[in-house]
Design a protein around this motif. Structure first.
Motif, PDB file in Angstrom:
ATOM      1  N   UNK A 188     -18.191  -7.156   7.533  1.00 31.01           N
ATOM      2  CA  UNK A 188     -18.061  -6.368   6.309  1.00 31.01           C
ATOM      3  C   UNK A 188     -16.597  -6.314   5.880  1.00 31.01           C
ATOM      4  N   UNK A 189     -16.357  -6.553   4.621  1.00 30.39           N
ATOM      5  CA  UNK A 189     -14.989  -6.573   4.126  1.00 30.39           C
ATOM      6  C   UNK A 189     -14.373  -5.178   4.145  1.00 30.39           C
ATOM      7  N   UNK A 190     -13.070  -5.087   4.516  1.00 28.15           N
ATOM      8  CA  UNK A 190     -12.398  -3.790   4.495  1.00 28.15           C
ATOM      9  C   UNK A 190     -12.400  -3.196   3.090  1.00 28.15           C
TER      10      UNK A 190
ATOM     11  N   UNK B 156     -15.276   2.504  -0.636  1.00 28.59           N
ATOM     12  CA  UNK B 156     -15.826   2.522  -1.993  1.00 28.59           C
ATOM     13  C   UNK B 156     -17.226   3.121  -2.011  1.00 28.59           C
ATOM     14  N   UNK B 157     -18.016   2.783  -1.013  1.00 30.45           N
ATOM     15  CA  UNK B 157     -19.386   3.291  -0.926  1.00 30.45           C
ATOM     16  C   UNK B 157     -19.394   4.803  -0.764  1.00 30.45           C
TER      17      UNK B 157
ATOM     18  N   UNK C 151      -1.334   1.496  -3.743  1.00 28.82           N
ATOM     19  CA  UNK C 151      -0.866   0.273  -4.398  1.00 28.82           C
ATOM     20  C   UNK C 151       0.624   0.036  -4.175  1.00 28.82           C
ATOM     21  N   UNK C 152       1.296   0.969  -3.500  1.00 30.41           N
ATOM     22  CA  UNK C 152       2.732   0.835  -3.234  1.00 30.41           C
ATOM     23  C   UNK C 152       2.929   0.385  -1.791  1.00 30.41           C
ATOM     24  N   UNK C 153       3.155  -0.895  -1.556  1.00 29.68           N
ATOM     25  CA  UNK C 153       3.212  -1.440  -0.194  1.00 29.68           C
ATOM     26  C   UNK C 153       4.539  -1.173   0.520  1.00 29.68           C
ATOM     27  N   UNK C 154       4.807   0.097   0.814  1.00 30.22           N
ATOM     28  CA  UNK C 154       6.016   0.451   1.536  1.00 30.22           C
ATOM     29  C   UNK C 154       5.605   1.034   2.885  1.00 30.22           C
ATOM     30  N   UNK C 155       6.075   0.414   3.974  1.00 35.97           N
ATOM     31  CA  UNK C 155       5.613   0.784   5.306  1.00 35.97           C
ATOM     32  C   UNK C 155       6.772   1.268   6.168  1.00 35.97           C
ATOM     33  N   UNK C 156       6.455   2.168   7.087  1.00 36.99           N
ATOM     34  CA  UNK C 156       7.404   2.637   8.091  1.00 36.99           C
ATOM     35  C   UNK C 156       6.993   2.042   9.432  1.00 36.99           C
TER      36      UNK C 156
ATOM     37  N   UNK D 225      -3.912   1.427   6.148  1.00 38.45           N
ATOM     38  CA  UNK D 225      -4.498   0.216   5.578  1.00 38.45           C
ATOM     39  C   UNK D 225      -5.887   0.527   5.037  1.00 38.45           C
ATOM     40  N   UNK D 226      -6.463  -0.424   4.321  1.00 41.10           N
ATOM     41  CA  UNK D 226      -7.799  -0.219   3.777  1.00 41.10           C
ATOM     42  C   UNK D 226      -8.813  -0.024   4.897  1.00 41.10           C
ATOM     43  N   UNK D 227      -8.669  -0.794   5.995  1.00 43.68           N
ATOM     44  CA  UNK D 227      -9.573  -0.646   7.131  1.00 43.68           C
ATOM     45  C   UNK D 227      -9.434   0.731   7.756  1.00 43.68           C
ATOM     46  N   UNK D 228      -8.196   1.244   7.833  1.00 44.47           N
ATOM     47  CA  UNK D 228      -7.981   2.585   8.382  1.00 44.47           C
ATOM     48  C   UNK D 228      -8.639   3.632   7.495  1.00 44.47           C
TER      49      UNK D 228
END
Length: 216
Positions: free
Chosen positions: A1-3, A8-9, A47-52, A172-175
């Protein structure tokens, strides 16, 4: 299953339930405006890809510096504003620690052999954590705080216990899939527990009245 599919569901189902009058059952004490603002803000910040980066001996942990940290701040504020005293705050912190510990331990267990699982190697940990959270408390705001901190702590526990280099990400989306699934499981568990208690009370009252007999 895609992340992202599960997220969304769950969001679509929640939106339908809120629109049909189930808000008090799913998010008691939370206004529609608060839910809309929180959901929209998190969606924009994703949408802001800033990571620590947190570098550890066991590996590396990445935390999304916008959406995930916003959730942590909100969860901390919700816990701090709890009106039931410091004993309850400590209880909520302990519950969050238990959920996070179980979350990380299950992920570590499945890293050895992901064959024997309940629903799926990536779903058992958040779902079990959510069910436990639903049994710890039926308060929706408290459940939110417990799940947020438990989901974050679980990633740290997993990174610490994992032998060898591991990269785990928070935000992340999976998280988000796991987090929202855990939150949904907590609400379902608390509602089911309440329904069982209500049904049990009604049955007890019926049996007591029936045992007393009828007056002639």
């Amino acid at each position: 299953m895609n992340p992202g599919f599960i997220s969304a569901w769950i969001v679509i189902i929640a939106f339908i339930l809120f629109a049909t009058g189930w808000r008090d059952a799913l998010a008691p004490g939370v206004s529609r405006r608060t839910l809309i603002v929180l959901g929209t803000t998190c969606a924009i910040m994703l949408l802001m890809p800033l990571w620590i980066h947190f570098r550890m001996r066991a590996g590396e942990i990445l935390i999304h510096s916008h959406a995930a940290i916003l959730l942590l701040l909100i969860a901390g504020i919700v816990t701090a504003k709890d009106d039931e005293g410091w004993n309850n705050k400590l209880y909520l912190a302990l519950c969050g620690g238990i959920v996070g510990l179980i979350w990380g331990l299950i992920r570590k267990l499945y890293s050895y052999d992901p064959v024997f699982y309940w629903l799926g190697p990536s779903w058992d940990a958040p779902l079990l954590g959510g069910v436990l959270c639903g049994l710890f408390t039926s308060n929706g705001k408290q459940q939110f705080g417990i799940i947020v901190w438990g989901a974050v702590l679980g990633e740290f526990v997993y990174a610490i216990l994992y032998k060898g280099a591991v990269v785990t990400s928070i935000g992340t989306v999976a998280w988000w899939d796991g987090f929202l699934a855990s939150l949904a499981a907590a609400r379902i568990a608390s509602l089911a527990h309440r329904a069982v208690r209500t049904t049990g009370s009604k049955i007890s009252v019926f049996l007591l009245n029936d045992k007393g007999g009828r007056s002639s």
